[in-house]
Design a protein around this motif. Structure first.
Motif, PDB file in Angstrom:
ATOM      1  N   VAL A   1       0.793  -1.289   0.586  1.00 56.63           N
ATOM      2  CA  VAL A   1      -0.131   0.103  -0.107  1.00 56.63           C
ATOM      3  C   VAL A   1       0.759   0.889  -0.019  1.00 56.63           C
ATOM      4  O   VAL A   1       1.552   1.717   0.630  1.00 56.63           O
ATOM      5  CB  VAL A   1      -1.087  -0.282   1.272  1.00 56.63           C
ATOM      6  N   ALA A   2       1.039   1.946  -0.730  1.00 55.76           N
ATOM      7  CA  ALA A   2       1.380   3.687  -1.225  1.00 55.76           C
ATOM      8  C   ALA A   2       0.375   4.528  -1.132  1.00 55.76           C
ATOM      9  O   ALA A   2      -1.008   4.674  -1.353  1.00 55.76           O
ATOM     10  CB  ALA A   2       2.510   3.513  -2.302  1.00 55.76           C
ATOM     11  N   PHE A   3       0.552   5.548  -0.547  1.00 58.84           N
ATOM     12  CA  PHE A   3      -0.127   7.063  -0.614  1.00 58.84           C
ATOM     13  C   PHE A   3       1.071   8.104  -1.595  1.00 58.84           C
ATOM     14  O   PHE A   3       1.736   7.680  -1.385  1.00 58.84           O
ATOM     15  CB  PHE A   3      -0.116   7.584   0.588  1.00 58.84           C
ATOM     16  N   ALA A   4       0.198   9.076  -2.300  1.00 55.72           N
ATOM     17  CA  ALA A   4       0.402   9.827  -3.594  1.00 55.72           C
ATOM     18  C   ALA A   4      -0.140  11.386  -3.384  1.00 55.72           C
ATOM     19  O   ALA A   4      -1.243  10.873  -3.021  1.00 55.72           O
ATOM     20  CB  ALA A   4       0.762   8.917  -5.016  1.00 55.72           C
ATOM     21  N   SER A   5       0.708  12.180  -3.766  1.00 53.63           N
ATOM     22  CA  SER A   5      -0.536  12.933  -4.789  1.00 53.63           C
ATOM     23  C   SER A   5      -1.135  13.085  -5.467  1.00 53.63           C
ATOM     24  O   SER A   5      -2.442  13.829  -5.007  1.00 53.63           O
ATOM     25  CB  SER A   5       0.655  14.283  -4.935  1.00 53.63           C
ATOM     26  N   ASP A   6      -1.814  12.335  -6.355  1.00 51.97           N
ATOM     27  CA  ASP A   6      -2.834  12.648  -7.218  1.00 51.97           C
ATOM     28  C   ASP A   6      -2.394  14.350  -7.866  1.00 51.97           C
ATOM     29  O   ASP A   6      -1.098  14.411  -7.929  1.00 51.97           O
ATOM     30  CB  ASP A   6      -3.592  12.447  -7.039  1.00 51.97           C
ATOM     31  N   ASN A   7      -3.751  14.700  -7.954  1.00 54.29           N
ATOM     32  CA  ASN A   7      -3.525  16.011  -8.420  1.00 54.29           C
ATOM     33  C   ASN A   7      -3.109  16.534  -7.986  1.00 54.29           C
ATOM     34  O   ASN A   7      -3.673  17.368  -6.492  1.00 54.29           O
ATOM     35  CB  ASN A   7      -5.278  16.473  -9.691  1.00 54.29           C
ATOM     36  N   CYS A   8      -2.777  17.652  -8.691  1.00 52.58           N
ATOM     37  CA  CYS A   8      -2.485  19.596  -7.617  1.00 52.58           C
ATOM     38  C   CYS A   8      -2.573  20.667  -8.628  1.00 52.58           C
ATOM     39  O   CYS A   8      -2.099  20.663 -10.080  1.00 52.58           O
ATOM     40  CB  CYS A   8      -0.768  19.416  -7.838  1.00 52.58           C
ATOM     41  N   ARG A   9      -3.635  21.259  -7.839  1.00 56.77           N
ATOM     42  CA  ARG A   9      -4.297  22.647  -8.486  1.00 56.77           C
ATOM     43  C   ARG A   9      -4.432  22.381  -9.721  1.00 56.77           C
ATOM     44  O   ARG A   9      -4.236  23.423 -10.902  1.00 56.77           O
ATOM     45  CB  ARG A   9      -3.249  23.423  -8.562  1.00 56.77           C
ATOM     46  N   ASP A  10      -5.553  21.766 -10.249  1.00 59.48           N
ATOM     47  CA  ASP A  10      -6.672  21.008 -11.676  1.00 59.48           C
ATOM     48  C   ASP A  10      -7.524  21.081 -10.842  1.00 59.48           C
ATOM     49  O   ASP A  10      -8.103  21.436 -10.436  1.00 59.48           O
ATOM     50  CB  ASP A  10      -6.056  20.842 -12.439  1.00 59.48           C
ATOM     51  N   PRO A  11      -9.513  20.782 -12.143  1.00 62.19           N
ATOM     52  CA  PRO A  11     -10.088  20.434 -12.049  1.00 62.19           C
ATOM     53  C   PRO A  11     -10.499  19.761 -10.825  1.00 62.19           C
ATOM     54  O   PRO A  11     -11.159  19.031 -10.665  1.00 62.19           O
ATOM     55  CB  PRO A  11     -10.620  20.319 -13.763  1.00 62.19           C
ATOM     56  N   PHE A  12      -9.470  17.990 -10.825  1.00 60.87           N
ATOM     57  CA  PHE A  12      -9.866  17.260  -9.874  1.00 60.87           C
ATOM     58  C   PHE A  12      -9.627  17.718  -8.782  1.00 60.87           C
ATOM     59  O   PHE A  12     -10.196  16.684  -7.937  1.00 60.87           O
ATOM     60  CB  PHE A  12      -8.897  16.170 -10.570  1.00 60.87           C
TER      61      PHE A  12
END
Length: 450
Positions: free
Chosen positions: A339-350
């Motif tokens: 199991v990992a955690f991550a940033s995903d989207n940054c300052r975009d519509p999501f």
């Protein structure tokens, strides 16, 4: 300055025990008290705190400050990042995010635009202490060549600072077309990862067979967006695991598989979830949870401002979200699933926020998913585990011989680490302190506020 010396000691240091590969002295609790010798950009020696033989070398006393290896961010969207100023998603809904990104990409995503925004994200991540990133690349039609071309340029430019990987991002039905096969060839050409988004339809088994076949024929790993919803009938993760087991058992696929999001697993029955988790373990699939973005998107009002007129005209009902959007990280980890955690989207519509900061991800994951019961090995979820899932060497652990790519915090306990943003952290790369000044948002003003 100590950090400019070729050889020095970091004394009175606290390191998460889970991130020490070799322990030959007594430890207790979650954090080990050690002294670290840095020599020629690498960790030369690790001893229990207070037992270092200094011998006149420069010394930096960290006063029990916590030290992490530099972060590894397994799931990002650098090509979408930092577009909020020109492409806001006022409703916050998933559907509006999709439509807004599609419109913005058609209007604006030329090579210069994608390059500057992706590099801005890299600058942020580097300053915060990240050493490796995998980014998903929107890959429909001509955009694939544009964005993968930018990625290759940035990968070469940043090779001495950041290990970069890229995964294609299309709906899986795209791979049933000739264009999808060409995309798989492009991904193989750039040494990328084959990826996509699942939609649970009657055609999903056929799409998965095609995806695994294309990956196997080109010796590609897989990274798939899965079940990013609160709908308990979305069971693509179950189907992916079954497909993976079938392909692996037949000797047709041996690559790494990462599945991201998997939100609907958390709203399925205990029996359904347990069955899927067991299949995921058998299939040797790694799971990456994206707590910031999923907390933001999941359980939103279903009304779309784009579909009912302007936001000023829309009357959206007020509804408090009832769940956190994260998958069953505790149950997966307990079952032996990486199991990992991550940033995903940054300052975009999501996701309107974010700054590519591994500590923010870890802090918010701890709060959202209650990783403090106990802290245990959760420190590996933003370091060693994503590094392994990216098939990187052990760059995100602390051991003699490892590169001294470290983050030094003044916080002495997890309760202190997670209570402040730690803006005074010191980031070392090969033993040297980097300039951790974050890039100015104004660098992108001509792109996002025109």
């Amino acid at each position: 300055m100590v950090f400019e010396a070729e050889q020095y000691w970091l004394t009175n240091v606290r390191v998460p025990i889970a991130l020490l590969r070799e322990i030959n002295f007594a430890v207790s609790g979650d954090l080990a008290s050690v002294d670290l010798q840095i020599q020629a950009g690498r960790i030369a020696e690790i001893v229990s705190a207070g037992s270092a033989t200094i011998e006149g070398m420069p010394v930096q006393n960290l006063r029990q400050g916590i030290v992490f290896p530099c972060f590894v961010d397994l799931h990002t969207h650098l090509d979408k990042g930092h577009t909020w100023g020109r492409a806001p998603n006022r409703s916050g809904s998933f559907d509006d995010a999709l439509q807004t990104v599609s419109s913005d990409s058609q209007k604006n995503w030329n090579a210069e635009d994608v390059y500057r925004r992706m590099e801005f994200g890299l600058k942020c991540a580097y300053a915060h202490g990240t050493q490796a990133i995998r980014t998903h690349i929107d890959s429909f039609g001509e955009q694939a060549a544009i964005s993968f071309g930018v990625f290759q340029t940035l990968r070469q430019k940043w090779a001495d600072r950041m290990k970069l990987q890229a995964a294609s991002l299309v709906s899986l039905d795209y791979y049933l077309t000739p264009e999808g096969e060409k995309l798989a060839d492009l991904v193989a050409e750039v040494g990328g990862v084959l990826g996509g988004v699942t939609v649970v339809t009657p055609d999903l088994p056929q799409q998965l067979d095609r995806l695994f076949t294309l990956a196997a024929d080109r010796h590609l790993d897989l990274d798939i967006h899965v079940d990013e919803s609160g709908n308990p009938t979305d069971n693509a993760l179950h189907q992916i695991a079954e497909t993976a087991i079938r392909f692996r058992s037949a000797g047709r696929f041996s690559g790494q598989i990462v599945c991201g999001h998997c939100c609907s697993l958390a709203v399925q029955t205990a029996k359904e979830a347990a069955e899927t988790i067991d299949l995921v373990r058998q299939a040797e699939i790694g799971i990456v949870s994206l707590p910031l973005c999923n907390l933001y998107l999941q359980d939103r009002n279903q009304n779309s401002a784009l579909n009912i007129g302007s936001l000023e005209e829309a009357v959206l009902p007020t509804k408090t979200p009832r769940w956190r959007g994260v998958t069953l990280v505790h149950e997966l980890k307990q079952a032996g699933v990486p199991v990992a955690f991550a940033s995903d989207n940054c300052r975009d519509p999501f996701y309107a926020y974010g700054d590519h900061d591994g500590l923010e991800v870890f802090t918010q994951a701890t709060r959202i998913a209650q990783l403090d019961a106990p802290y245990d090995t959760w420190s590996r979820t933003v370091t060693a585990t994503p590094a392994a899932l990216m098939k990187l060497p052990p760059i995100a652990e602390i051991y003699p011989g490892a590169a001294a790519n470290l983050i030094l915090f003044k916080a002495r306990y997890y309760s202190e680490l997670f209570s402040r943003p730690q803006v005074d952290r010191i980031v070392l790369r090969e033993g040297k302190a980097i300039d951790s000044t974050l890039p100015d948002y104004a660098e992108l003003d001509d792109l996002v506020y025109r």
